[in-house]
Motif scaffolding. Structure first.
Motif, mmCIF file in Angstrom:
data_model
loop_
_atom_site.group_PDB
_atom_site.id
_atom_site.type_symbol
_atom_site.label_atom_id
_atom_site.label_comp_id
_atom_site.label_asym_id
_atom_site.label_seq_id
_atom_site.Cartn_x
_atom_site.Cartn_y
_atom_site.Cartn_z
ATOM 1 N N MET A 33 0.787 -1.596 -0.072
ATOM 2 C CA MET A 33 0.064 -0.133 -0.021
ATOM 3 C C MET A 33 0.991 0.935 0.314
ATOM 4 S SD MET A 33 -2.863 1.256 2.932
ATOM 5 C CE MET A 33 -3.664 -0.307 2.666
ATOM 6 N N SER A 34 0.206 2.142 -0.792
ATOM 7 C CA SER A 34 1.084 3.259 -1.143
ATOM 8 C C SER A 34 0.553 4.982 -0.306
ATOM 9 C CB SER A 34 1.704 3.490 -2.148
ATOM 10 O OG SER A 34 1.259 3.568 -3.413
ATOM 11 N N ASN A 35 0.778 6.040 -0.522
ATOM 12 C CA ASN A 35 -0.071 7.203 -0.436
ATOM 13 C C ASN A 35 0.237 7.819 -1.799
ATOM 14 O OD1 ASN A 35 -0.546 5.718 2.255
ATOM 15 N ND2 ASN A 35 0.835 7.402 2.972
ATOM 16 N N PHE A 36 -0.905 8.989 -1.682
ATOM 17 C CA PHE A 36 -1.259 9.653 -2.895
ATOM 18 C C PHE A 36 -1.306 11.403 -1.609
ATOM 19 C CE2 PHE A 36 -4.859 9.007 -3.393
ATOM 20 C CZ PHE A 36 -5.936 9.760 -2.974
ATOM 21 N N ASP A 37 -0.599 12.621 -1.950
ATOM 22 C CA ASP A 37 -0.431 13.568 -1.420
ATOM 23 C C ASP A 37 -2.003 14.926 -2.127
ATOM 24 O OD1 ASP A 37 1.740 12.832 0.132
ATOM 25 O OD2 ASP A 37 3.517 13.903 -0.991
ATOM 26 N N ILE A 38 -2.250 15.505 -0.790
ATOM 27 C CA ILE A 38 -3.399 16.218 -1.620
ATOM 28 C C ILE A 38 -2.562 17.244 -1.261
ATOM 29 C CG2 ILE A 38 -5.591 16.929 -0.813
ATOM 30 C CD1 ILE A 38 -6.300 14.777 0.720
ATOM 31 N N ILE A 39 -2.446 17.882 -1.766
ATOM 32 C CA ILE A 39 -1.504 19.541 -2.678
ATOM 33 C C ILE A 39 -1.931 20.452 -2.497
ATOM 34 C CG2 ILE A 39 1.075 18.250 -2.554
ATOM 35 C CD1 ILE A 39 0.497 18.995 -5.254
ATOM 36 N N THR A 40 -2.334 22.027 -2.214
ATOM 37 C CA THR A 40 -2.430 23.022 -2.784
ATOM 38 C C THR A 40 -2.012 23.156 -4.730
ATOM 39 O OG1 THR A 40 -1.902 23.803 -0.780
ATOM 40 C CG2 THR A 40 -2.499 25.724 -2.587
ATOM 41 N N PRO A 41 -2.937 23.133 -5.584
ATOM 42 C CA PRO A 41 -2.569 24.020 -6.657
ATOM 43 C C PRO A 41 -2.003 25.040 -6.781
ATOM 44 C CG PRO A 41 -4.993 24.335 -6.059
ATOM 45 C CD PRO A 41 -4.654 24.276 -5.296
ATOM 46 N N ASP A 72 -8.577 6.578 -6.561
ATOM 47 C CA ASP A 72 -9.026 5.922 -5.376
ATOM 48 C C ASP A 72 -8.694 5.922 -4.109
ATOM 49 O OD1 ASP A 72 -11.418 6.373 -7.294
ATOM 50 O OD2 ASP A 72 -10.912 3.869 -8.092
ATOM 51 N N GLY A 73 -8.659 6.248 -3.200
ATOM 52 C CA GLY A 73 -8.551 5.740 -2.149
ATOM 53 C C GLY A 73 -9.079 5.860 -0.402
ATOM 54 N N ILE A 74 -8.369 6.426 0.682
ATOM 55 C CA ILE A 74 -9.275 6.701 1.468
ATOM 56 C C ILE A 74 -8.450 7.953 2.674
ATOM 57 C CG2 ILE A 74 -9.371 5.780 4.364
ATOM 58 C CD1 ILE A 74 -10.572 2.979 3.461
ATOM 59 N N ILE A 75 -9.126 8.815 2.863
ATOM 60 C CA ILE A 75 -8.514 10.043 4.000
ATOM 61 C C ILE A 75 -7.120 9.451 4.658
ATOM 62 C CG2 ILE A 75 -8.008 12.456 4.634
ATOM 63 C CD1 ILE A 75 -8.995 12.266 1.560
ATOM 64 N N GLU A 76 -6.161 9.559 4.637
ATOM 65 C CA GLU A 76 -5.077 8.996 5.964
ATOM 66 C C GLU A 76 -5.023 9.995 6.711
ATOM 67 O OE1 GLU A 76 -0.820 7.803 5.254
ATOM 68 O OE2 GLU A 76 -1.734 6.068 6.048
ATOM 69 N N SER A 77 -4.603 11.435 6.619
ATOM 70 C CA SER A 77 -5.280 12.745 7.696
ATOM 71 C C SER A 77 -5.080 14.300 6.647
ATOM 72 C CB SER A 77 -2.982 12.441 8.246
ATOM 73 O OG SER A 77 -2.189 12.832 6.814
ATOM 74 N N ILE A 78 -5.350 15.205 7.541
ATOM 75 C CA ILE A 78 -5.785 16.191 7.160
ATOM 76 C C ILE A 78 -4.425 17.306 8.001
ATOM 77 C CG2 ILE A 78 -7.160 18.088 7.239
ATOM 78 C CD1 ILE A 78 -9.485 16.608 7.101
ATOM 79 N N ILE A 79 -3.588 17.714 7.522
ATOM 80 C CA ILE A 79 -2.735 18.705 7.330
ATOM 81 C C ILE A 79 -3.054 20.120 7.864
ATOM 82 C CG2 ILE A 79 0.293 19.731 7.086
ATOM 83 C CD1 ILE A 79 0.173 16.972 5.985
ATOM 84 N N GLU A 80 -4.336 20.471 6.791
ATOM 85 C CA GLU A 80 -3.697 21.803 6.941
ATOM 86 C C GLU A 80 -4.956 21.946 7.329
ATOM 87 O OE1 GLU A 80 -2.188 24.580 6.883
ATOM 88 O OE2 GLU A 80 -0.126 23.514 7.134
ATOM 89 N N GLY A 123 -2.778 17.531 3.141
ATOM 90 C CA GLY A 123 -3.569 16.402 3.773
ATOM 91 C C GLY A 123 -2.544 14.757 2.714
ATOM 92 N N LYS A 124 -3.262 13.531 3.214
ATOM 93 C CA LYS A 124 -2.356 12.766 3.237
ATOM 94 C C LYS A 124 -3.485 11.759 2.134
ATOM 95 C CE LYS A 124 2.303 12.796 3.936
ATOM 96 N NZ LYS A 124 3.213 12.538 2.806
ATOM 97 N N ALA A 125 -3.373 10.269 1.343
ATOM 98 C CA ALA A 125 -4.548 9.502 1.545
ATOM 99 C C ALA A 125 -3.856 7.975 1.034
ATOM 100 C CB ALA A 125 -5.742 9.677 0.173
ATOM 101 N N ALA A 126 -4.698 7.470 1.666
ATOM 102 C CA ALA A 126 -3.669 6.036 1.182
ATOM 103 C C ALA A 126 -4.099 5.092 -0.091
ATOM 104 C CB ALA A 126 -4.222 4.744 2.396
ATOM 105 N N LEU A 127 -3.501 5.109 -0.906
ATOM 106 C CA LEU A 127 -3.596 5.004 -2.276
ATOM 107 C C LEU A 127 -4.677 2.817 -2.252
ATOM 108 C CD1 LEU A 127 -3.843 5.510 -5.781
ATOM 109 C CD2 LEU A 127 -1.821 4.759 -5.374
ATOM 110 N N LEU A 128 -5.138 2.573 -2.556
ATOM 111 C CA LEU A 128 -5.737 1.615 -2.411
ATOM 112 C C LEU A 128 -5.172 0.469 -3.427
ATOM 113 C CD1 LEU A 128 -8.498 1.277 0.190
ATOM 114 C CD2 LEU A 128 -6.496 1.637 0.663
#
Length: 402
Positions: A1-9, A54-62, A75-80
């Motif tokens: 399992m790996s993650n993908f980042d949620i970043i400001t555009p 597709d995935g699950i929200i793992e953490s909300i940083i801001e 934030g970060k999301a788990a990539l499934l």
């Protein structure tokens, strides 16, 4: 399992930072590719940040209300892997905390969805009666308990409110932070007041010829062009013709220089849930009335839905604002910098006027032109406003360009 980042555009060059307005997902929520996760508000537009996979929200940083810059981690999301998304959606990556004794005693009577609801609402699992097979507690059982508690709280609140007899006891205040758009509007208004020599001149226009024209051709116009014939296309056409005759009003000040624009990009003031914005209709001199009406409708819908882009709001040589749609009889509109002038249209009201020595009742509308007196002299401002008035009172001249 790996993650993908949620970043400001990437933010526009003129925008230093932005504010996190709303998270549409919480930690543990399932997300789908391209689904909107969070909204970021700048002083111009609201930007949507979609899920990359597709995935699950793992953490909300801001969190909501945080100030962020371009490419900042939100934030970060788990990539499934494919096929696991549905299963994992019911079991958050960060598991809700439940008392150990409750977990041990009810592990065989709780489904994942029910367990999460119990944790979220801090319920006692021993007080919930299961209706499933072998007494299994279902999601519906938990939701019924939640609804029952909510009804109890509401009833208690209603009783407490009826006990209050003093009107002063129910006086309340609500404090909310300004949106970035509202703060930017406030800054620009003060900037205009302090940096321009703003003056407003008025006139009035007899709207009967346009109203008769619309009444005669509105139905045929809508059938042929698939858009209604409003007043704004007449206003835009009249303004463009007047700007051609008085180019200084289509100009702007840049330092010690005057910049004359040989094109006609008109800003139209649009009221949105987040405040007043001024999207731009470009090259209005080359557009038909039907094309103007369609663009106005499209921009108004984008403004209402928060879909306006930076490009939609950038530029513009002259602004038209129509306070008449809200019932305003007369106002002094404030210039939209770096533009040099703004035209205010107002409510159309039946008033007695003198026509050929006789008193008649006509649908009249006040016009207000606010302008920067550093650049525009009174002669040009009055001449411009009179030209707009004459063109609106004889709309045939708009077609003949005379």
């Amino acid at each position: 399992m790996s993650n993908f980042d949620i970043i400001t555009p990437d933010l526009p060059e003129s925008v230093a930072d932005a504010t996190v307005v709303k998270w549409h997902k919480a930690v543990g929520d399932k997300v789908r590719r391209d689904e909107v996760l969070v909204e970021i508000e700048t002083d111009k537009v609201v930007l949507e940040v979609p899920a990359l996979n597709d995935g699950i929200i793992e953490s909300i940083i801001e969190p909501e209300g945080a100030t962020v810059v371009s490419k900042q981690l939100l934030g970060k999301a788990a990539l499934l892997p494919v096929g696991e998304v549905t299963v994992r959606a019911e079991t958050p990556t960060v598991a809700p905390q439940i008392e150990d004794s409750a977990v041990a005693s009810s592990a065989d009577t709780l489904g994942p969805a029910a367990r999460r609801l119990i944790a979220e609402h801090d319920l006692n699992v021993n007080e919930i009666k299961g209706s499933g097979v072998s007494g299994r507690i279902t999601r519906e059982d938990v939701e019924a308990v939640i609804a029952q508690k909510a009804a109890s709280v509401a009833a208690k609140s209603a009783v407490e409110n009826t006990v209050i007899s003093s009107p002063a006891a129910v006086r309340t205040e609500k404090r909310v932070p300004m949106t970035r758009l509202r703060k930017r509007v406030a800054e620009r208004l003060l900037e205009v007041k302090n940096s321009t020599a703003m003056l407003t001149t008025f006139n009035e226009v007899d709207m009967q010829p346009i109203m008769q024209l619309r009444k005669k051709y509105a139905e045929k116009f809508e059938k042929q062009h698939d858009t209604r014939l409003g007043f704004m296309s007449f206003y835009v056409k009249a303004v463009v013709e007047a700007l051609k005759r008085y180019p200084v009003i289509n100009a702007s000040i840049d330092g010690d220089d005057i910049v004359y624009h040989n094109y006609f990009d008109i800003s139209i003031a649009v009221s949105t849930p987040r405040g007043l914005v001024t999207p731009v209709i470009r090259n209005c001199d080359k557009l038909s009335m039907a094309e103007i009406e369609r663009q106005i409708k499209a921009l108004a819908e984008k403004g209402r839905d928060g879909k306006l882009t930076v490009d939609d709001l950038t530029g513009g040589n002259f602004t038209i604002t129509n306070g008449g749609v809200f019932g305003s009889l007369m106002s002094t509109p404030i210039i939209n910098p770096p533009q040099a002038a703004i035209l205010g249209m107002h409510a159309i009201k039946d008033r007695p006027v003198a026509i050929d020595g006789q008193v008649a009742i006509r649908p009249m509308m006040y016009l207000a032109l606010s302008y920067d007196h550093r650049l525009i002299d009174g002669k040009d401002s009055v001449g411009f406003l009179v030209t707009v008035k004459e063109l609106l009172e004889d709309p045939t001249r708009l077609l003949l360009e005379i």
